[in-house]
Design a protein around this motif. Structure first.
Motif, PDB file in Angstrom:
ATOM      1  N   GLY A 188       0.823  -1.211   0.000  1.00 23.50           N
ATOM      2  CA  GLY A 188       0.000   0.000   0.000  1.00 23.50           C
ATOM      3  C   GLY A 188       0.850   1.252   0.000  1.00 23.50           C
ATOM      4  N   TRP A 189       1.910   1.240   0.773  1.00 21.26           N
ATOM      5  CA  TRP A 189       2.863   2.353   0.811  1.00 21.26           C
ATOM      6  C   TRP A 189       3.437   2.578  -0.597  1.00 21.26           C
ATOM      7  CZ3 TRP A 189       8.101   1.645   3.867  1.00 21.26           C
ATOM      8  CH2 TRP A 189       8.932   2.734   3.622  1.00 21.26           C
ATOM      9  N   PHE A 190       3.866   1.516  -1.242  1.00 21.17           N
ATOM     10  CA  PHE A 190       4.442   1.617  -2.585  1.00 21.17           C
ATOM     11  C   PHE A 190       3.392   2.075  -3.604  1.00 21.17           C
ATOM     12  CE2 PHE A 190       5.221  -0.393  -6.734  1.00 21.17           C
ATOM     13  CZ  PHE A 190       6.459   0.167  -7.059  1.00 21.17           C
ATOM     14  N   PHE A 191       2.206   1.482  -3.535  1.00 18.81           N
ATOM     15  CA  PHE A 191       1.133   1.778  -4.491  1.00 18.81           C
ATOM     16  C   PHE A 191       0.697   3.235  -4.390  1.00 18.81           C
ATOM     17  CE2 PHE A 191      -3.349   2.042  -5.669  1.00 18.81           C
ATOM     18  CZ  PHE A 191      -3.343   1.457  -6.926  1.00 18.81           C
ATOM     19  N   LEU A 192       0.468   3.707  -3.147  1.00 23.48           N
ATOM     20  CA  LEU A 192       0.018   5.090  -2.951  1.00 23.48           C
ATOM     21  C   LEU A 192       1.095   6.082  -3.359  1.00 23.48           C
ATOM     22  CD1 LEU A 192      -1.837   4.759   0.489  1.00 23.48           C
ATOM     23  CD2 LEU A 192      -2.869   5.114  -1.767  1.00 23.48           C
ATOM     24  N   SER A 193       2.359   5.715  -3.147  1.00 19.79           N
ATOM     25  CA  SER A 193       3.458   6.590  -3.566  1.00 19.79           C
ATOM     26  C   SER A 193       3.528   6.679  -5.084  1.00 19.79           C
ATOM     27  CB  SER A 193       4.788   6.068  -3.020  1.00 19.79           C
ATOM     28  OG  SER A 193       4.795   6.056  -1.612  1.00 19.79           O
ATOM     29  N   LEU A 194       3.283   5.551  -5.741  1.00 21.20           N
ATOM     30  CA  LEU A 194       3.369   5.481  -7.195  1.00 21.20           C
ATOM     31  C   LEU A 194       2.256   6.273  -7.866  1.00 21.20           C
ATOM     32  CD1 LEU A 194       5.133   4.111  -9.385  1.00 21.20           C
ATOM     33  CD2 LEU A 194       3.477   2.230  -9.398  1.00 21.20           C
ATOM     34  N   PHE A 195       1.056   6.229  -7.260  1.00 18.18           N
ATOM     35  CA  PHE A 195      -0.113   6.874  -7.876  1.00 18.18           C
ATOM     36  C   PHE A 195      -0.564   8.094  -7.081  1.00 18.18           C
ATOM     37  CE2 PHE A 195      -0.270   2.471  -9.381  1.00 18.18           C
ATOM     38  CZ  PHE A 195      -0.416   2.675 -10.740  1.00 18.18           C
ATOM     39  N   GLN A 241      -2.729  10.726  -8.939  1.00 15.60           N
ATOM     40  CA  GLN A 241      -4.112  10.335  -9.209  1.00 15.60           C
ATOM     41  C   GLN A 241      -5.023  10.649  -8.023  1.00 15.60           C
ATOM     42  OE1 GLN A 241      -1.474   8.624 -10.428  1.00 15.60           O
ATOM     43  NE2 GLN A 241      -2.050   9.233 -12.503  1.00 15.60           N
ATOM     44  N   LEU A 242      -4.450  10.573  -6.809  1.00 14.92           N
ATOM     45  CA  LEU A 242      -5.232  10.886  -5.614  1.00 14.92           C
ATOM     46  C   LEU A 242      -5.709  12.324  -5.653  1.00 14.92           C
ATOM     47  CD1 LEU A 242      -6.270  10.155  -2.794  1.00 14.92           C
ATOM     48  CD2 LEU A 242      -4.023  10.799  -1.884  1.00 14.92           C
ATOM     49  N   SER A 243      -4.840  13.224  -6.038  1.00 19.34           N
ATOM     50  CA  SER A 243      -5.202  14.634  -6.142  1.00 19.34           C
ATOM     51  C   SER A 243      -6.304  14.848  -7.181  1.00 19.34           C
ATOM     52  CB  SER A 243      -3.972  15.457  -6.513  1.00 19.34           C
ATOM     53  OG  SER A 243      -4.323  16.798  -6.763  1.00 19.34           O
ATOM     54  N   VAL A 244      -6.183  14.169  -8.326  1.00 19.69           N
ATOM     55  CA  VAL A 244      -7.176  14.313  -9.406  1.00 19.69           C
ATOM     56  C   VAL A 244      -8.542  13.837  -8.951  1.00 19.69           C
ATOM     57  CG1 VAL A 244      -7.841  13.509 -11.695  1.00 19.69           C
ATOM     58  CG2 VAL A 244      -5.454  14.129 -11.239  1.00 19.69           C
ATOM     59  N   ILE A 245      -8.565  12.700  -8.247  1.00 21.26           N
ATOM     60  CA  ILE A 245      -9.832  12.134  -7.774  1.00 21.26           C
ATOM     61  C   ILE A 245     -10.521  13.080  -6.805  1.00 21.26           C
ATOM     62  CG2 ILE A 245     -10.852  10.277  -6.394  1.00 21.26           C
ATOM     63  CD1 ILE A 245      -8.707   8.412  -7.567  1.00 21.26           C
ATOM     64  N   LEU A 246      -9.774  13.618  -5.851  1.00 26.68           N
ATOM     65  CA  LEU A 246     -10.364  14.492  -4.841  1.00 26.68           C
ATOM     66  C   LEU A 246     -10.829  15.814  -5.441  1.00 26.68           C
ATOM     67  CD1 LEU A 246      -7.948  13.889  -1.823  1.00 26.68           C
ATOM     68  CD2 LEU A 246     -10.290  13.063  -2.089  1.00 26.68           C
ATOM     69  N   GLN A 247     -10.092  16.321  -6.412  1.00 27.22           N
ATOM     70  CA  GLN A 247     -10.470  17.599  -7.002  1.00 27.22           C
ATOM     71  C   GLN A 247     -11.653  17.465  -7.957  1.00 27.22           C
ATOM     72  OE1 GLN A 247      -7.311  20.281  -8.343  1.00 27.22           O
ATOM     73  NE2 GLN A 247      -5.846  19.045  -7.203  1.00 27.22           N
ATOM     74  N   ILE A 290       0.487   6.302   5.735  1.00 24.00           N
ATOM     75  CA  ILE A 290       0.470   7.763   5.839  1.00 24.00           C
ATOM     76  C   ILE A 290       1.650   8.363   5.073  1.00 24.00           C
ATOM     77  CG2 ILE A 290       0.603   9.723   7.439  1.00 24.00           C
ATOM     78  CD1 ILE A 290      -0.596   7.896   9.597  1.00 24.00           C
ATOM     79  N   ILE A 291       2.743   7.630   5.011  1.00 20.67           N
ATOM     80  CA  ILE A 291       4.003   8.151   4.456  1.00 20.67           C
ATOM     81  C   ILE A 291       3.852   8.745   3.048  1.00 20.67           C
ATOM     82  CG2 ILE A 291       6.328   7.485   3.704  1.00 20.67           C
ATOM     83  CD1 ILE A 291       6.441   5.557   6.069  1.00 20.67           C
ATOM     84  N   PRO A 292       3.114   8.122   2.124  1.00 19.48           N
ATOM     85  CA  PRO A 292       2.995   8.725   0.782  1.00 19.48           C
ATOM     86  C   PRO A 292       2.457  10.149   0.802  1.00 19.48           C
ATOM     87  CG  PRO A 292       2.242   6.460   0.740  1.00 19.48           C
ATOM     88  CD  PRO A 292       2.457   6.803   2.186  1.00 19.48           C
TER      89      PRO A 292
END
Length: 369
Positions: free
Chosen positions: A198-205, A208-214, A285-287
């Motif tokens: 999860g740490w690796f996946f969230l760091s990689l993408f 995309q997290l910003s795009v989804i929330l916006q 949380i780290i990502p």
């Protein structure tokens, strides 16, 4: 009150707590001092922003941030109708949050003064400044405590979800703690893999997290997303590595302690296993640090449970455990003190603008001197 005097009093109480460990009178003095600093603060780095939210709260505010913040706005409207100003309003809620944290410390720690001293080192000053998060933090700490203590896992989950939903009514960031309950239900043999992947996946993408929330219909959430994920965001690799290492320095101490069978025996299997769950989940949380270290506020809940664990190995007579305690408390004090310095002296604002108002601007202390 002169800031130097306030800092000196705090430093004395911190050192006294590390020495006296479980002195009930000292705990009461520490508790009163923390309550005074948190509940009667009248100016801090983020004070005006929080006061503006309170002053501008009206019926149109309800639902403006979707599921989140409605409790804060509703209570703000109610408090203003009762004639309370922001300092009084925040003081009442902050007192409740502080008492919840005290309750958990009293229930779990065998050396309450040590846990309080570590809390005073970090994140006390940040808790005075980040007022709405602190209101949510007390509720989250209670939620995590119930997840540990309620024997029926399903009932514990229900209570946890209710309390995290309540915490979301004071700060949007509390939403992230819904991921903890998902992680909690994952079979133990898969937890380490999920945390690291999860740490690796969230760091990689991360982008995309910003795009989804916006893209959400929640305008407030979209604006906050743009602020945290773009305006404040840093793409500097060294910036991310610094906060990654900072976070891991906390986690690795606990993992190191839990590898010792005698430490696990002292803490108990139940608390030891739960502590590992909290710390492994915290890797998710780290990502977020790749955007801004402001998200470290999420980690403070885990840090509190870590402090309690360290405090509980302080009175064990076994020589090996005593050595581990001395090295661990020395390490933790140095790390927490360094964190205090990093956030309050190297965070971009001058030390005197971040820390001094916490002690100088206090309606109760200033009315007495």
């Amino acid at each position: 009150m002169d800031a130097v005097v306030g800092i000196t009093i705090s430093a004395f109480l911190i050192m006294a707590g590390l020495v006296l460990k479980n002195n009930k009178i000292l705990f009461i003095i520490q508790s009163i001092w923390i309550l005074i600093l948190i509940c009667f603060n009248s100016n801090s780095a983020d004070f005006l922003n929080n006061q503006a939210l309170y002053d501008n709260a009206n019926s149109l505010s309800l639902g403006s941030e979707g599921f989140c913040m409605n409790g804060f706005y509703f209570l703000s409207i109610l408090a203003k109708n009762l004639g309370l100003n922001f300092i009084e309003f925040n003081g009442i809620l902050a007192a409740i949050s502080t008492i919840l944290i005290y309750y958990v410390i009293l229930k779990l720690s065998n050396n309450i003064c040590i846990a309080m001293s570590l809390f005073m080192l970090y994140p006390l000053v940040s808790s005075v400044i980040q007022k709405r998060w602190y209101l949510a933090m007390g509720i989250i700490v209670l939620a995590c405590y119930l997840l540990l203590e309620v024997n029926n896992k399903k009932i514990a989950t229900i209570w946890y979800i209710i309390l995290i939903a309540l915490a979301c009514q004071f700060h949007t960031a509390a939403v992230y703690f819904f991921t903890l309950i998902i992680f909690y239900w994952i079979p133990d043999k898969f937890k380490n893999f999920v945390a690291i992947f999860g740490w690796f996946f969230l760091s990689l993408f991360r982008n995309q997290l910003s795009v989804i929330l916006q893209s959400t219909d929640n305008k407030s959430l979209a604006v906050k997303s743009e602020y945290y994920f773009e305006t404040l965001a840093s793409n500097n690799l060294w910036h991310y590595l610094f906060w990654l290492i900072w976070h891991l320095l906390f986690v690795l101490l606990i993992i190191y302690l839990l590898k010792d069978s005698k430490v696990r025996e002292v803490l108990g299997d139940k608390y030891s296993n739960y502590l590992k769950i909290l710390n492994m989940w915290s890797l998710l949380i780290i990502p977020l640090y790749s955007f801004d270290p402001v998200f470290s506020r999420l980690f403070r809940v885990v840090i509190l449970f870590n402090y309690i664990a360290i405090s509980n190995i302080a009175i064990v007579k076994d020589f090996k455990i005593r050595i581990k305690y001395v090295t661990s408390i020395t390490y933790q004090v140095a790390l927490s003190l360094s964190t205090f310095i990093i956030f309050n002296a190297l965070a971009g604002m001058p030390f005197d603008q971040l820390v001094f108002p916490v002690f100088q601007s206090n309606v109760l202390i200033n009315s007495l001197i």
